[in-house]
Each structure stands twice: as structure tokens, then as C-alpha cells.
Enzyme design. Structure first.
Site, short mmCIF file in Angstrom:
data_model
loop_
_atom_site.label_atom_id
_atom_site.label_comp_id
_atom_site.label_asym_id
_atom_site.label_seq_id
_atom_site.Cartn_x
_atom_site.Cartn_y
_atom_site.Cartn_z
N LYS A 156 0.83 -1.19 0.00
CA LYS A 156 0.00 0.00 0.00
C LYS A 156 0.87 1.25 0.00
O LYS A 156 1.99 1.16 0.50
CB LYS A 156 -0.98 0.02 1.17
N TYR B 6 -4.51 4.33 6.14
CA TYR B 6 -5.01 3.39 7.16
C TYR B 6 -6.36 3.84 7.71
O TYR B 6 -7.23 3.03 7.99
CB TYR B 6 -4.01 3.23 8.31
#
Ligand code: NDP
Length: 371
Positions: free
Chosen positions: A138, A223
Site C-alpha cells: 500500500k 489506514y
């Protein structure tokens, strides 16, 4: 039994059985191909031997199903070091220049891309063209358009694309998701996500827009976006965002220091989040619902994750995130197993669409509709 230990016992037996073969030859032959208790192993090449790639490699030592069998690196000294440390044969080592020939290597099933964000698009598409499944860290890409191109390239090459969302396999996180799905929390009303740390060295790639794609939002704010989505269990339909910059020397144009953002969901639930490179001790999720609440702090660090709900403390055990992730991903890639929370390329694109909208809201000062 620990699969590595199991393997070492087999290796000792092989040395006795084939005394003329060097232990390294037997090792690469056996470790790559030995079946695990759960089926064939997922044979992984890590690309980009930096801090996170190293963490994944260490965690894979305890995997039941995934094995490190190759590397791709621009630094020859690291390759030599990893060969010794992880028993990787020469024929499974690649530079970024020679990497496309990985297509002829039957000992590698998947390339795990752990290079800087700005390189993911090219790295993933090359791996797909070489016929290898891909796990990409990510943020999957610099924007949703790039991400979609990666999804399309993997579909075209008939390989799977997964994103390294390790929290999607974390037991306390999954317990809250279970409680929400089973209706134990009632109607979900509000989520708060706080994601941040104080970043050091101003010359690192994370503060270079070409390699990072932005600032804290790309790296750590993602996140809270991802967390808002799996904790609430819906896709947001609007976004508002504001940026605060206290150090324009360190955080150049296009590199965000702090962004506060809000997400609106179809049910009426809202999320209020903070992403920053300029505050420490920020790793907290809080979910408020009609019948209760759930709290995780730390929520996304390497663990142990800590949490509680209105029913009490969460007591699920801590297992190294990357070990669980790699074993679960072996099941997804080799057996078509379905994770509770998706980790495919489309999931990565969903987050990137929110990041695109957050940056748009910051630059226009307006609410951005996501429908
Ligand atoms: P590092 O800088 O520690 O490592 C990146 C590696 O990529 C380098 O060591 C290098 O390896 C390779 N690389 C290739 N080209 C370049 C370049 N131009 N500049 C710098 N490095 C290059 O970064 P991290 O390991 O911290 O992060 C890598 C990726 O992992 C990022 O996308 C990040 O967001 C993600 N990440 C995910 C985490 C998670 O919890 N899921 C946690 C931390 C990071 P080599 O010398 O072998 O070529």
C-alpha cells in the site's frame, strides 16, 4: 510443527541421502517444492529489499504456506546478504534490469512489490506481463487511474493482484467486524481514525512527490480511510478535507504534512479522520454505534493491537501480521480462498479513489461527491 523447522529436519535427512549434492543445492530444491501440511507452498520473490521487504522476509520464516524463494533488487550487496540469510539460489535472484526473465522461473509464483509507491505501477505491470501473481504494498499506486491500469493488466495476464493490507487478517480487527456484521453493535453512527507519526530525514523518498505520490495521506492516512471502510462496512459517498502545513520547507508543494478529512456514508454514518507526518502517538480507531462501541489503540501498528468494546477488552492473540497475511494470501492465490475483508486490486483502487477525492477537496475547498 513450524514449517521451517520441519524443512530443516528434511534437509538434514537429504544431506545423508544425497552426500554428493551441496546442502545449498538440496536446500533450494527441497525448500521451494516441498508440500506443506496445507498443500503446495506459495513461492514468493520479494522486490525491493528495504525496511518493509525485510520485515516480510523475517515474518515468512514462520509461515506454514508461503516461502521466500527469490529476490529482485537494485543493490547487489543486499542480494548476496539475502542469499546467505534466506538460502536463495543464484538463479532466483534478479536486478530491475533482468527481472522480466522471471517469467521462465518455475520456482516463483508471486512477486511481492515492496518498492517506493511511485514504482508500484511499473513493477506490478511488469510482474503481470511475466505471468506472475503479484502482491503490491500500500498505497497500491499514486492514484486510482494508475491502480485501475494495474488491475486491468493483471486481469489481462490472468494473474491475481493482491494489496498488502495486513490489518485485514488481524484477529481483534476481525472480531469488531464480526460484531458489526452480526448486529451486536446495532446501527453504526460514527468512526474516528487517527493516523500519524513524526517523519524524520527530509531527503527520504516518502517526502519526494515523484516517488511517494504525496505525503502522510499516501503513507499513513490511507489506514484511516481503509479502516473507516472496514469498520463501518460501507463505501463513502462524499468527502471533505482540509490541509494544515506548519513546515513548508520540509513538506514541499504536493507533499502533505497534515490533512483532516471527513467521509459520509450512505446509511448516514460519518467518519472524521486525521492524517499527519507531524505528530506522534496517533494510531487510534473508534467506532460508535447505537448499541455499543469499539476501540483499537494501537489500531494499525505492527502490534500487538489493543482494543476493547462495550463488552470488554478484546483478547484475541497477537500473531505477527505479515506471517498471517502471507499464509492467508497463499490460500487466496493457490486455493481461491475468500478473505473476510477483500485484499484484491479493486480494494486498493477503492482507497485510491478516496485519496484522489481528498486531495481534490483540499485543493478546491469543496465537498467532493463519490457516487
Ligand atoms: P524502503 O526505502 O525501506 O525500501 C524500499 C526499497 O525499494 C529500497 O530499499 C530499494 O531496495 C528499492 N528501491 C528501488 N528503487 C528505489 C528508489 N528509487 N528509491 C528508494 N528505494 C528504491 O521503504 P519501505 O520498505 O519502508 O516501503 C516500501 C513500500 O512498503 C512502500 O510502498 C510503503 O508504503 C510500504 N510499506 C508498507 C507497510 C505496511 O505495514 N503494510 C509498512 C512500511 C512500508 P533495493 O535496494 O533492493 O532495490
Amino acid at each position: 510443527m513450524n514449517s521451517r523447522r520441519n524443512f530443516l529436519q528434511k534437509l538434514a535427512a537429504s544431506v545423508i541421502a544425497f552426500p554428493l549434492l551441496s546442502p545449498e543445492a538440496i536446500s533450494s530444491m527441497e525448500y521451494a517444492d516441498t508440500k506443506t501440511d496445507d498443500g503446495p507452498p506459495l513461492r514468493v520473490a520479494i522486490m525491493g529489499l528495504g525496511s518493509y521487504g525485510t520485515r516480510v522476509a523475517e515474518a515468512m520464516k514462520d509461515c506454514k504456506r508461503a516461502r521466500l524463494t527469490g529476490v529482485v533488487s537494485g543493490t547487489p550487496a543486499k542480494i548476496t546478504n539475502w542469499q546467505t540469510k534466506y538460502n536463495i539460489p543464484e538463479k532466483n535472484c534478479y536486478s530491475y534490469e533482468t527481472f522480466d526473465t522471471i517469467k521462465d522461473n518455475p520456482e516463483i509464483d508471486v512477486v511481492y512489490v515492496t518498492t517506493p509507491n511511485g514504482l508500484h505501477h511499473d513493477n506490478v505491470i511488469r510482474a503481470a506481463k511475466a505471468g506472475k501473481h503479484v502482491i503490491c504494498e500500500k498505497p497500491m499506486a499514486l492514484n486510482a487511474k494508475e491502480g485501475q491500469e494495474m488491475v486491468d493488466a493483471c486481469k489481462k495476464a490472468n494473474v491475481k493482484l493482491l494489496v498488502g493490507y495486513r490489518m485485514h487478517f488481524e484477529p481483534k480487527t476481525l472480531e469488531i467486524i464480526r460484531m458489526r456484521k452480526d448486529g451486536e453493535l446495532g446501527k453504526i453512527l460514527f468512526f474516528q481514525g487517527l493516523s500519524g507519526f513524526t517523519i524524520g530525514d527530509p531527503t527520504q523518498w516518502r517526502l519526494n512527490k515523484a516517488l511517494s505520490g504525496g505525503g502522510s495521506m499516501m503513507d499513513i492516512g490511507i489506514y484511516s480511510i481503509n479502516g473507516a471502510r472496514y469498520m463501518i462496512g460501507e463505501e463513502p459517498i462524499w468527502v471533505t478535507a482540509e490541509e494544515t502545513k506548519t513546515n513548508p520547507q520540509k513538506f514541499k508543494p504536493g507533499v502533505d504534512e497534515t490533512i483532516q478529512f471527513q467521509l459520509g456514508f450512505p446509511s448516514g454514518a460519518v467518519a472524521s479522520c486525521l492524517s499527519t507526518y507531524n505528530m506522534n502517538n496517533l494510531d487510534r480507531f473508534f467506532l460508535n454505534a447505537e448499541k455499543g462501541f469499539a476501540e483499537l489503540q494501537p489500531a494499525t501498528g505492527y502490534g500487538p493491537i489493543k482494543g476493547r468494546t462495550n463488552k470488554g477488552e478484546l483478547t484475541q492473540p497477537h500473531i505477527t501480521h505479515q506471517t498471517v497475511q502471507m499464509d492467508e494470501m497463499a490460500g487466496i492465490i493457490l486455493d481461491g480462498k475468500q478473505p473476510v475483508v477483500p485484499v484484491d486490486g479493486e480494494e486498493g483502487v477503492r482507497d485510491l479513489k478516496k485519496i484522489d477525492a481528498i486531495y481534490k477537496s483540499v485543493s478546491t475547498g469543496k465537498r467532493v461527491e463519490l457516487r
